[in-house]
Write a protein that holds these residues in place. Structure first.
Motif, PDB file in Angstrom:
ATOM      1  N   VAL A 262       0.852  -1.192   0.000  1.00 37.08           N
ATOM      2  CA  VAL A 262       0.000   0.000   0.000  1.00 37.08           C
ATOM      3  C   VAL A 262       0.888   1.243   0.000  1.00 37.08           C
ATOM      4  CG1 VAL A 262      -1.731   1.309   1.294  1.00 37.08           C
ATOM      5  CG2 VAL A 262      -1.834  -1.192   1.244  1.00 37.08           C
ATOM      6  N   VAL A 263       0.592   2.179  -0.884  1.00 38.19           N
ATOM      7  CA  VAL A 263       1.325   3.445  -0.916  1.00 38.19           C
ATOM      8  C   VAL A 263       0.330   4.598  -0.837  1.00 38.19           C
ATOM      9  CG1 VAL A 263       2.903   4.946  -2.187  1.00 38.19           C
ATOM     10  CG2 VAL A 263       3.215   2.468  -2.274  1.00 38.19           C
ATOM     11  N   LEU A 264       0.553   5.500   0.096  1.00 43.42           N
ATOM     12  CA  LEU A 264      -0.288   6.678   0.270  1.00 43.42           C
ATOM     13  C   LEU A 264       0.380   7.877  -0.395  1.00 43.42           C
ATOM     14  CD1 LEU A 264      -1.044   6.199   4.069  1.00 43.42           C
ATOM     15  CD2 LEU A 264      -2.321   5.285   2.137  1.00 43.42           C
ATOM     16  N   LEU A 265      -0.287   8.474  -1.371  1.00 43.25           N
ATOM     17  CA  LEU A 265       0.220   9.687  -2.010  1.00 43.25           C
ATOM     18  C   LEU A 265      -0.468  10.865  -1.320  1.00 43.25           C
ATOM     19  CD1 LEU A 265       0.461   7.334  -4.207  1.00 43.25           C
ATOM     20  CD2 LEU A 265       0.684   9.179  -5.864  1.00 43.25           C
ATOM     21  N   ILE A 266       0.288  11.574  -0.488  1.00 49.83           N
ATOM     22  CA  ILE A 266      -0.282  12.564   0.417  1.00 49.83           C
ATOM     23  C   ILE A 266       0.032  13.987  -0.065  1.00 49.83           C
ATOM     24  CG2 ILE A 266      -0.277  13.394   2.803  1.00 49.83           C
ATOM     25  CD1 ILE A 266       0.542  10.523   3.615  1.00 49.83           C
TER      26      ILE A 266
ATOM     27  N   GLY B   8       2.860  24.720  -4.290  1.00 48.17           N
ATOM     28  CA  GLY B   8       1.891  24.318  -5.311  1.00 48.17           C
ATOM     29  C   GLY B   8       1.535  22.834  -5.300  1.00 48.17           C
ATOM     30  N   THR B   9       0.787  22.422  -6.343  1.00 50.23           N
ATOM     31  CA  THR B   9       0.321  21.041  -6.464  1.00 50.23           C
ATOM     32  C   THR B   9       0.611  20.513  -7.860  1.00 50.23           C
ATOM     33  OG1 THR B   9      -1.549  21.566  -4.994  1.00 50.23           O
ATOM     34  CG2 THR B   9      -1.658  19.487  -6.196  1.00 50.23           C
ATOM     35  N   ASP B  10       1.245  19.327  -7.926  1.00 48.06           N
ATOM     36  CA  ASP B  10       1.460  18.658  -9.207  1.00 48.06           C
ATOM     37  C   ASP B  10       1.202  17.168  -8.999  1.00 48.06           C
ATOM     38  OD1 ASP B  10       2.288  17.566 -11.624  1.00 48.06           O
ATOM     39  OD2 ASP B  10       3.936  18.998 -11.881  1.00 48.06           O
ATOM     40  N   ILE B  11      -0.063  16.783  -9.188  1.00 47.77           N
ATOM     41  CA  ILE B  11      -0.463  15.392  -8.977  1.00 47.77           C
ATOM     42  C   ILE B  11       0.164  14.486 -10.028  1.00 47.77           C
ATOM     43  CG2 ILE B  11      -2.451  13.818  -8.938  1.00 47.77           C
ATOM     44  CD1 ILE B  11      -4.092  16.235  -7.875  1.00 47.77           C
ATOM     45  N   GLY B  12       0.259  14.972 -11.256  1.00 51.48           N
ATOM     46  CA  GLY B  12       0.851  14.180 -12.320  1.00 51.48           C
ATOM     47  C   GLY B  12       2.275  13.785 -12.017  1.00 51.48           C
ATOM     48  N   ASN B  13       3.053  14.704 -11.475  1.00 55.51           N
ATOM     49  CA  ASN B  13       4.442  14.425 -11.132  1.00 55.51           C
ATOM     50  C   ASN B  13       4.529  13.334 -10.058  1.00 55.51           C
ATOM     51  OD1 ASN B  13       7.324  15.000 -11.249  1.00 55.51           O
ATOM     52  ND2 ASN B  13       7.072  15.956  -9.246  1.00 55.51           N
ATOM     53  N   ALA B  14       3.631  13.399  -9.077  1.00 55.96           N
ATOM     54  CA  ALA B  14       3.619  12.389  -8.015  1.00 55.96           C
ATOM     55  C   ALA B  14       3.285  11.011  -8.580  1.00 55.96           C
ATOM     56  CB  ALA B  14       2.613  12.780  -6.936  1.00 55.96           C
ATOM     57  N   LEU B  15       2.309  10.948  -9.481  1.00 59.44           N
ATOM     58  CA  LEU B  15       1.924   9.671 -10.086  1.00 59.44           C
ATOM     59  C   LEU B  15       3.043   9.109 -10.955  1.00 59.44           C
ATOM     60  CD1 LEU B  15      -1.756  10.542 -11.065  1.00 59.44           C
ATOM     61  CD2 LEU B  15      -1.042   8.897  -9.317  1.00 59.44           C
TER      62      LEU B  15
ATOM     63  N   LYS C 247       6.263  19.257  -6.286  1.00 61.32           N
ATOM     64  CA  LYS C 247       7.306  18.261  -6.537  1.00 61.32           C
ATOM     65  C   LYS C 247       7.130  17.135  -5.521  1.00 61.32           C
ATOM     66  CE  LYS C 247      10.892  19.968  -3.380  1.00 61.32           C
ATOM     67  NZ  LYS C 247      12.296  20.425  -3.275  1.00 61.32           N
ATOM     68  N   VAL C 248       7.827  16.043  -5.707  1.00 61.56           N
ATOM     69  CA  VAL C 248       7.831  14.980  -4.702  1.00 61.56           C
ATOM     70  C   VAL C 248       8.736  15.439  -3.575  1.00 61.56           C
ATOM     71  CG1 VAL C 248       8.466  12.605  -4.192  1.00 61.56           C
ATOM     72  CG2 VAL C 248       7.319  13.146  -6.332  1.00 61.56           C
ATOM     73  N   GLU C 249       8.138  15.677  -2.408  1.00 60.92           N
ATOM     74  CA  GLU C 249       8.889  16.207  -1.272  1.00 60.92           C
ATOM     75  C   GLU C 249       9.623  15.100  -0.515  1.00 60.92           C
ATOM     76  OE1 GLU C 249       9.097  19.361  -0.146  1.00 60.92           O
ATOM     77  OE2 GLU C 249       7.558  20.446  -1.267  1.00 60.92           O
ATOM     78  N   LEU C 250       8.975  13.944  -0.388  1.00 60.55           N
ATOM     79  CA  LEU C 250       9.562  12.842   0.387  1.00 60.55           C
ATOM     80  C   LEU C 250       8.911  11.540  -0.037  1.00 60.55           C
ATOM     81  CD1 LEU C 250      11.275  11.784   2.839  1.00 60.55           C
ATOM     82  CD2 LEU C 250       9.239  12.194   4.257  1.00 60.55           C
ATOM     83  N   PHE C 251       9.731  10.495  -0.202  1.00 57.58           N
ATOM     84  CA  PHE C 251       9.203   9.159  -0.478  1.00 57.58           C
ATOM     85  C   PHE C 251       9.725   8.200   0.583  1.00 57.58           C
ATOM     86  CE2 PHE C 251       9.639   4.982  -2.773  1.00 57.58           C
ATOM     87  CZ  PHE C 251       8.284   4.683  -2.752  1.00 57.58           C
ATOM     88  N   ILE C 252       8.801   7.542   1.281  1.00 57.47           N
ATOM     89  CA  ILE C 252       9.148   6.531   2.276  1.00 57.47           C
ATOM     90  C   ILE C 252       8.788   5.176   1.680  1.00 57.47           C
ATOM     91  CG2 ILE C 252       8.754   5.685   4.624  1.00 57.47           C
ATOM     92  CD1 ILE C 252       7.849   8.496   5.398  1.00 57.47           C
ATOM     93  N   PRO C 253       9.774   4.361   1.296  1.00 60.71           N
ATOM     94  CA  PRO C 253       9.491   3.071   0.649  1.00 60.71           C
ATOM     95  C   PRO C 253       8.668   2.152   1.538  1.00 60.71           C
ATOM     96  CG  PRO C 253      11.806   3.678   0.376  1.00 60.71           C
ATOM     97  CD  PRO C 253      11.228   4.632   1.383  1.00 60.71           C
TER      98      PRO C 253
END
Length: 296
Positions: free
Chosen positions: A82-86, A161-168, A131-137
């Motif tokens: 499970v990955v939560l995109l917050i 700001g918000t960039d949902i596409g970049n996160a995905l 941008k992606v601020e932090l990724f916790i595997p």
């Protein structure tokens, strides 16, 4: 000497742990498990071909080596990732009732995390702004879970700001194995006409992962009250302007735009068969989430 800020954070972590762990055990574990069990098939063993077996499961290497037909046997994958995109953009700081959108996202993320741990699944988190601020595997265990919750409560983004596409896109590149991904956001990443800017990224992500959207909003966002001339500022872009809220045309124009934002987003989710649920800051999210999982 103990850091007062760290002490306050630990108290918050403990408080949300107690509340959300109880909810996960009592209300969500069953719905969560039912929603995702058996979503994938994992290779188990090979055995000799029997009449009626699907020829698509033939193991041609073993068949050639042993000189008789063999098929692969699969079983349900019980372990899930499970990955939560917050969404941690500044628009999440808005809230006019009991809590802000960010507060609501934090509680829902914690409940989903505990549900995953109860189900013996791995859980990870991706915090994003423009941008992606932090990724916790993804990992298992209570210590890992509490690390995620600490970040949910205390994370300070470097951009507004918000960039949902970049996160995905980041998710699609970071995880090659299929996961259950939850986007927790107000989904206010749209162009001037109110249309989502992240369709291309969703098109790719939905083919790789089991994608769900939990869209949070505040009821006050949908309409502008008649309170005369007011000075407003966009929390993400920093742009400001004076707006005459006494003008019916202004109020109707804004309501029309926000309605188009919601319509376009929902149409996008329907087009790619993405499960979604809308939860307001004043809602009982327990009820909404239970209904959401029951439909999956």
């Amino acid at each position: 000497m103990e850091n007062p800020g760290a002490t306050d954070l630990l108290k918050k972590v403990r408080k949300i742990e107690i509340k959300t762990r109880a909810l996960s055990h009592q209300m969500f574990a069953g719905e969560y498990h039912s929603a995702f069990k058996g979503r994938g098939m994992a290779f188990s063993e090979v055995r000799e071909y029997q009449y009626g077996d699907d020829v698509r499961n033939m193991d041609w290497n073993v068949t050639a080596r042993l000189g008789s037909p063999y098929v692969k046997v699969f079983e349900e994958e019980r372990e899930l990732t499970v990955v939560l995109l917050i969404d941690v953009s500044r628009s999440g700081l808005f809230g006019t009732r009991e809590r802000t959108k960010r507060d609501l996202i934090a509680e829902i993320a914690a409940v989903l995390s505990f549900s995953a741990i109860i189900n013996n699944d791995k859980v990870g988190a991706l915090f994003f702004s423009s941008k992606v601020e932090l990724f916790i595997p993804p990992k298992k265990g209570r210590g890992h879970l509490l690390h995620i919750i600490r970040e949910i409560l205390d994370f300070q983004p470097t951009e507004d700001g918000t960039d949902i596409g970049n996160a995905l896109r980041y998710l699609s590149n970071a995880l090659k194995k299929k996961c259950a991904a939850f986007v927790l956001s107000d989904m206010l990443d749209v162009d001037a006409a109110g249309h989502p800017r992240y369709e291309d990224a969703i098109k790719v992500a939905v083919n790789r992962h089991d994608l769900s959207v939990i869209r949070v909003f505040d009821p006050r966002e949908r309409t502008i009250p008649n309170v005369g001339l007011v000075h407003i500022k966009d929390s993400e872009t920093g742009e400001d302007a004076w707006v005459n809220t006494s003008s019916r045309k202004v109020r109707e124009s804004y309501s029309k735009w926000f309605t188009e934002v919601e319509r376009s987003s929902q149409a996008l989710f329907n087009r790619y068969k993405i499960d979604s649920v809308d939860i307001a800051t004043e809602d009982d999210y327990v009820k909404n989430l239970k209904a959401f999982f029951s439909k999956k």
